[in-house]
Scaffold this motif. Structure first.
Motif, short mmCIF file in Angstrom:
data_model
loop_
_atom_site.label_atom_id
_atom_site.label_comp_id
_atom_site.label_asym_id
_atom_site.label_seq_id
_atom_site.Cartn_x
_atom_site.Cartn_y
_atom_site.Cartn_z
N ASP A 11 0.39 -0.83 -0.17
CA ASP A 11 0.00 -0.17 -0.33
C ASP A 11 0.72 1.30 -0.11
OD1 ASP A 11 -2.27 -1.28 -0.06
OD2 ASP A 11 -2.55 -1.62 2.23
N CYS B 235 4.14 1.87 -1.43
CA CYS B 235 4.40 1.46 -2.66
C CYS B 235 3.42 2.04 -3.71
CB CYS B 235 5.01 0.12 -3.00
SG CYS B 235 5.82 -0.10 -1.98
N ASP B 236 2.66 2.69 -3.19
CA ASP B 236 1.64 2.61 -4.61
C ASP B 236 1.54 4.42 -4.68
OD1 ASP B 236 -0.65 0.75 -5.06
OD2 ASP B 236 -1.69 0.98 -3.35
N ARG B 237 2.19 5.33 -3.32
CA ARG B 237 2.65 6.60 -3.99
C ARG B 237 3.85 6.39 -5.19
NH1 ARG B 237 4.84 9.33 0.69
NH2 ARG B 237 3.76 7.92 1.90
N THR C 290 3.82 3.75 -7.53
CA THR C 290 3.62 3.50 -9.30
C THR C 290 2.04 2.81 -8.68
OG1 THR C 290 3.28 1.31 -11.04
CG2 THR C 290 4.76 1.45 -8.70
N PRO C 291 0.94 2.60 -9.43
CA PRO C 291 -0.04 1.41 -9.15
C PRO C 291 0.14 0.07 -10.03
CG PRO C 291 -0.92 3.30 -11.30
CD PRO C 291 1.06 3.48 -10.54
N VAL D 46 1.62 -2.74 -8.66
CA VAL D 46 2.26 -3.01 -7.10
C VAL D 46 2.03 -4.55 -7.47
CG1 VAL D 46 3.00 -3.10 -4.98
CG2 VAL D 46 2.64 -1.16 -5.99
N PRO E 233 -0.20 -6.88 -11.16
CA PRO E 233 -1.18 -5.58 -9.52
C PRO E 233 -2.04 -6.39 -8.58
CG PRO E 233 -1.69 -4.60 -11.89
CD PRO E 233 -1.34 -6.00 -12.28
N ARG F 148 -3.98 -4.86 -7.00
CA ARG F 148 -4.82 -3.58 -6.77
C ARG F 148 -5.51 -2.82 -8.86
NH1 ARG F 148 -4.27 -1.22 -2.11
NH2 ARG F 148 -5.88 -2.26 -0.53
N PRO G 162 -5.58 -0.42 -11.15
CA PRO G 162 -5.32 0.68 -11.68
C PRO G 162 -6.99 1.58 -12.50
CG PRO G 162 -3.56 0.40 -12.53
CD PRO G 162 -4.46 -0.82 -12.18
N ARG H 50 -7.10 9.05 -1.27
CA ARG H 50 -5.53 8.86 -0.47
C ARG H 50 -4.49 9.60 0.12
NH1 ARG H 50 -3.11 2.27 -0.98
NH2 ARG H 50 -4.89 1.76 -0.06
#
Length: 466
Positions: A40, A42-44, A46-47, A49, A185, A187, A189, A236
């Motif tokens: 979560d 690392c979402d900052r 790249t989406p 992950v 991924p 999640r 995007p 977020r």
């Protein structure tokens, strides 16, 4: 492994080989929760992950490196974030996820990107464990004299597949970047998203809400171009220390008006039991619209104002956001022809429900406004046993019928178990809409087919028309 220990060895045998062995209990659930929390964060970056248990994270940074200067800048920020939480990090960059994971796990030194130095292949020096094959395949490779990836790199694929299996060749091609490989991924995007990054962390909530308003303007413009509206809006907030806060609002109908959505977020923030703590400040605000629906142009009322239905939907959205969606329910149609089960109470934001039947203009309603639960027994007088009613007694009063329409036959749902409520649902019902001499209208039915299902069918009053 250098000490002679192998996976699956008994603890007593391992301590016999290494007397000073430090044994810790394995907590796979705790490890999975830790990796999910790190993913979560690392979402900052790249989406895209993915988690590679038990200790791996894979980031597809294609198209994201410019936000951090270059790949080295993104890597530096990611490593700094992990180390700030007391974690030891080993990282690598490669063309395929398999190559990057193998270099990070088995390479003793940091390796540059393989594409930058085509002549130097650091993957060749990795051990056979990097292929992640079964122990039987690894043992067969060692017996054949292979010890590193480089020993297999120059061999033709057909003999390797014939001797060690096609899975080995596929893993080798992915590791050597011969096959294009992609991550899955955790999640996907959102179809529409927008974000704002700050050079310095922002600690004032008013500034965050102003930025959120700008982001809503951007995503609502995209929604209008797609002729769609959002049913769910998710925000977020990334803190500079790695912590995150998630806020989401849902609407009963698709919307794309920024003031409406911004007001819902304000209601959500005011209703939080744990107020937003900016800490040292937020450095990223990200807005996503994960749930979309078609939305055309709204038709105003004849007096120039907005339709009343939109105001009611907005009120329900604000109440559900403030008090919780579970506190409110609305009626919806159920896919059944049995009158007592034709409606249900659902969440205000429920989707994919059957549409309500539109009434024919100028015609009386086919169903009464209210139903009696359970249907009440009545005494009916008819010309013939299976004919329409002429008069009936209900609650001690005689009602003479002047007009009637029917029958509307409803067969029982044979796949359901019989229930109570006075009327046996295992019999066929013949419904009539009747009007008495006082102008009152009723919905009555005969329960059972005469001489085919019962010798003396009973009559019931099921509903009252307005």
């Amino acid at each position: 492994m250098a000490l002679g220990l192998t996976p699956g060895m008994g603890l007593a045998d391992a301590r016999a080989r290494v007397p000073g062995l430090d044994a810790r209990p394995h907590d796979p659930e705790g490890e999975a929760q830790l990796m999910a929390r790190l993913a979560d964060q690392c979402d900052r970056f790249t989406p895209m992950v993915a988690i590679d248990l038990p200790e791996g994270l894979v980031l597809d940074v294609t198209g994201c490196t410019h936000l951090f200067g270059d790949e080295r800048g993104l890597t530096r920020d990611a490593v700094r974030l992990m180390r700030a939480q007391g974690l030891r990090v080993r990282h690598a960059r490669a063309t395929t996820p398999e190559a990057a994971l193998a270099l990070a796990r088995f390479s003793e030194a940091r390796r540059p990107d393989e594409r930058r130095q085509p002549g130097h292949r650091p993957v060749h020096a990795l051990p056979l464990l990097a292929l992640r094959q079964t122990p039987d395949v690894r043992l067969a490779l060692r017996r054949a004299g292979f010890t590193t990836i480089g020993d297999l790199a120059s061999l033709p694929s057909a003999p390797l597949a014939a001797r060690f299996g096609a899975g080995l060749v596929d893993a080798l091609d992915r590791l050597l970047c011969r096959t294009d490989s992609r991550i899955t991924p955790r999640r996907h995007p959102a179809p529409i998203r927008a974000e704002r990054r700050f050079a310095e962390p922002v600690a004032h909530l008013d500034t965050v809400m102003a930025v959120l308003g700008d982001l809503l303007q951007s995503v609502c413009t995209d929604l209008a171009e797609r002729h769609q509206g959002g049913r769910r809006f998710a925000v977020r907030l990334y803190r500079s220390d790695g912590a995150m806060r998630d806020l989401a609002v849902e609407t009963g109908q698709p919307v794309r008006e920024p003031p409406i959505v911004l007001r819902l977020f304000e209601e959500r923030i005011e209703a939080l039991a744990d107020p937003l703590d900016p800490g040292f400040g937020f450095d990223i605000v990200r807005l996503a619209v994960p749930l979309l629906e078609a939305l055309g142009h709204a038709q105003d009322a004849l007096d120039g104002g907005k339709a009343r239905g939109a105001d009611l939907a907005g009120l329900l959205d604000r109440l559900a956001t403030r008090d919780g969606a579970k506190r409110y329910r609305r009626f919806a149609l159920r896919d059944t022809h049995m009158p007592e089960r034709a409606t249900q109470l659902v969440d205000p934001a429920a989707r994919d429900l059957p549409p309500w039947d539109a009434a024919c203009p100028g015609e009386p309603p086919l169903r009464p406004v209210s139903l009696l639960d359970p249907p009440e027994r009545i005494e009916v007088m008819a010309q013939i046993p299976d004919g329409p009613p002429r008069q009936f007694r209900w609650r001690g009063d005689i009602h003479r019928i002047l007009r009637q329409e029917g029958p509307e036959r409803i067969a029982p749902e044979w796949w359901r178990r019989p229930e109570g409520h006075g009327a046996n649902p295992g019999l066929t019902r013949d419904y009539y809409r009747v009007e008495d001499d006082a102008g009152r209208r009723y919905w009555v039915f005969r329960n059972g087919l005469y001489e085919r299902e019962t010798a003396a069918p009973d009559w019931y009053l099921h509903g009252l028309f307005a």
